[in-house]
Design a protein around this motif. Sequence first.
Motif, PDB file in Angstrom:
ATOM      1  N   VAL A  94       0.843  -1.207   0.000  1.00  0.00           N
ATOM      2  CA  VAL A  94       0.000   0.000   0.000  1.00  0.00           C
ATOM      3  C   VAL A  94       0.871   1.247   0.000  1.00  0.00           C
ATOM      4  O   VAL A  94       0.603   2.214  -0.731  1.00  0.00           O
ATOM      5  CB  VAL A  94      -0.960  -0.010   1.208  1.00  0.00           C
ATOM      6  N   LEU A  95       1.920   1.246   0.810  1.00  0.00           N
ATOM      7  CA  LEU A  95       2.823   2.405   0.838  1.00  0.00           C
ATOM      8  C   LEU A  95       3.571   2.558  -0.481  1.00  0.00           C
ATOM      9  O   LEU A  95       3.782   3.682  -0.958  1.00  0.00           O
ATOM     10  CB  LEU A  95       3.808   2.275   2.004  1.00  0.00           C
ATOM     11  N   LEU A  96       3.977   1.438  -1.074  1.00  0.00           N
ATOM     12  CA  LEU A  96       4.646   1.523  -2.373  1.00  0.00           C
ATOM     13  C   LEU A  96       3.712   2.142  -3.406  1.00  0.00           C
ATOM     14  O   LEU A  96       4.124   3.022  -4.179  1.00  0.00           O
ATOM     15  CB  LEU A  96       5.098   0.134  -2.815  1.00  0.00           C
ATOM     16  N   ASP A  97       2.465   1.722  -3.415  1.00  0.00           N
ATOM     17  CA  ASP A  97       1.494   2.305  -4.347  1.00  0.00           C
ATOM     18  C   ASP A  97       1.311   3.797  -4.092  1.00  0.00           C
ATOM     19  O   ASP A  97       1.179   4.585  -5.036  1.00  0.00           O
ATOM     20  CB  ASP A  97       0.145   1.595  -4.221  1.00  0.00           C
ATOM     21  N   TYR A  98       1.296   4.195  -2.818  1.00  0.00           N
ATOM     22  CA  TYR A  98       1.153   5.625  -2.507  1.00  0.00           C
ATOM     23  C   TYR A  98       2.307   6.426  -3.103  1.00  0.00           C
ATOM     24  O   TYR A  98       2.095   7.450  -3.773  1.00  0.00           O
ATOM     25  CB  TYR A  98       1.090   5.846  -0.994  1.00  0.00           C
ATOM     26  N   TRP A  99       3.531   5.976  -2.856  1.00  0.00           N
ATOM     27  CA  TRP A  99       4.675   6.742  -3.371  1.00  0.00           C
ATOM     28  C   TRP A  99       4.687   6.747  -4.898  1.00  0.00           C
ATOM     29  O   TRP A  99       5.042   7.762  -5.511  1.00  0.00           O
ATOM     30  CB  TRP A  99       5.983   6.171  -2.809  1.00  0.00           C
ATOM     31  N   GLN A 100       4.302   5.649  -5.506  1.00  0.00           N
ATOM     32  CA  GLN A 100       4.212   5.634  -6.963  1.00  0.00           C
ATOM     33  C   GLN A 100       3.190   6.655  -7.451  1.00  0.00           C
ATOM     34  O   GLN A 100       3.382   7.299  -8.494  1.00  0.00           O
ATOM     35  CB  GLN A 100       3.825   4.233  -7.457  1.00  0.00           C
ATOM     36  N   SER A 101       2.102   6.841  -6.700  1.00  0.00           N
ATOM     37  CA  SER A 101       1.079   7.815  -7.103  1.00  0.00           C
ATOM     38  C   SER A 101       1.585   9.248  -7.011  1.00  0.00           C
ATOM     39  O   SER A 101       1.056  10.147  -7.669  1.00  0.00           O
ATOM     40  CB  SER A 101      -0.174   7.652  -6.235  1.00  0.00           C
TER      41      SER A 101
END
Length: 471
Positions: free
Chosen positions: A299-306
């Motif tokens: 979830v955190l990886l997806d956030y930073w990618q966003s």
Amino acid sequence: MESWSEEPPAAPREFRAAWVATVENIDWPSKRGLSTADQKTEIDRILDVAADLNMNAIVLQVRTTADALYASELEPWSLYLTGTQGVAPAPYYDPLEYWVNAAHARGIELHAWFNPYRAQMKPGELADSHVSHTMPSSVIKYDRYLWMDPGNQQAAQHSLAVFNDVVRRYDIDGVHIDDYFYPYPVTQDGEKVPFPDDASWAQYQAGGGKLERDDWRRKNINDLIEQIYKTTHTIKPHVRFGISPFGIGRPGKAPGITGFDQYEELYADAALWLNEGWCDYFTPQLYWPIAQKAQSFPVLLDYWQSENTQSRYVWPGMYTSRVGDKNRGFEKQEIPDQIEVVRRRSEFPGHVHFSMKALLENREGLADTLKAGVYRSAALSPAMTWLDDSPPAAPKVKTEHTANGGRTLTLTPGDDEPVWLWGVWTRASDKWTFTTYPGPTPSIAVASSTTDWVVTAVDRCGNESSRVAGQ
């Protein structure tokens, strides 16, 4: 050369790195006061293990507390080398120069990791050339630490000068900073101890500054980040700048995520740096397991990618040294599983292990597991085309047959640009194998079982030439 019809696949692309922490002698040197020979032996072993694991980068801590693990006229020698700050290794050598040369000889990038503001970890003797003596008004005592005040312009410009000095004088591949901006807060009697920057705050206000204090603190950090990015590329355009902030941007920004708020506590507007493109790679410290919902790795990886609006590379940091801590959910398989999560979510994957020690120790058999699995093939670092999008010329390859039925490929750059790496595919029994060799490698041996080969040249920014092939 013979005509070519059945080509191998594209070269694997993945940034595979580990932090080598020198503070408190976490990774290297293993203790203070080692002889020069022993320090070099440890360097070579770290790099040999990294090369054997098909890793392609090391992030070496070269400035822990306004000190230097290299020859510097700006700051004293680190106490983590000799045990006394300001005392050089004896017999004399320059550790960073040795690290760079030894890494490059193995085709491994060397990124220099700096702490921008921390000036002292524990009370003790400081060299006369330390900033606490040469610029006392720029240094603040906070709990047991000494900290360079980010609001003091002399302190900020000194740190920037330190970074730029290393970029100019050493053939490093990257500049790297971690999560120590304003210090992590300490508490006393249950209350947070405020950072004592009244003097620089008053100076800012006296100069007509209108920002609120917290916003002013964030601007101090923002300004330094932007300057590091711009000055690094002005000096050497191919040198990458990487930032490794705390793993949570702000609680609540990603679904279900709670925890420490670096924006409020460290005055680190990490998402802004990524939004602005003030880095070439971004390594949030995602130090939690996949299954930990409140700080979920994916979830955190997806956030930073966003937040990656400028299409930089998001290569998370992983808490590899926690492998074996089953109470925290770090079974051995957690690390390869996290690597696979990144691969599924990124066209240009990468990651950084904290820290190299766990791989050196082969903790819980992790190094063996990586080598047999996710690291079974070599990989090129993803190309940073915003720094350089011109591929090198195709190499010149001369083939000579050997007495045992194999071949020797003599490799020469196609033009005047030095080759950083050679990418080499060989095919035996209809199976392609990809390997890399350092640019200075003059020739490589091809076994008699090899039916076909392909060679490319790779430059410092990861650009790859057209292929030269033969049988």
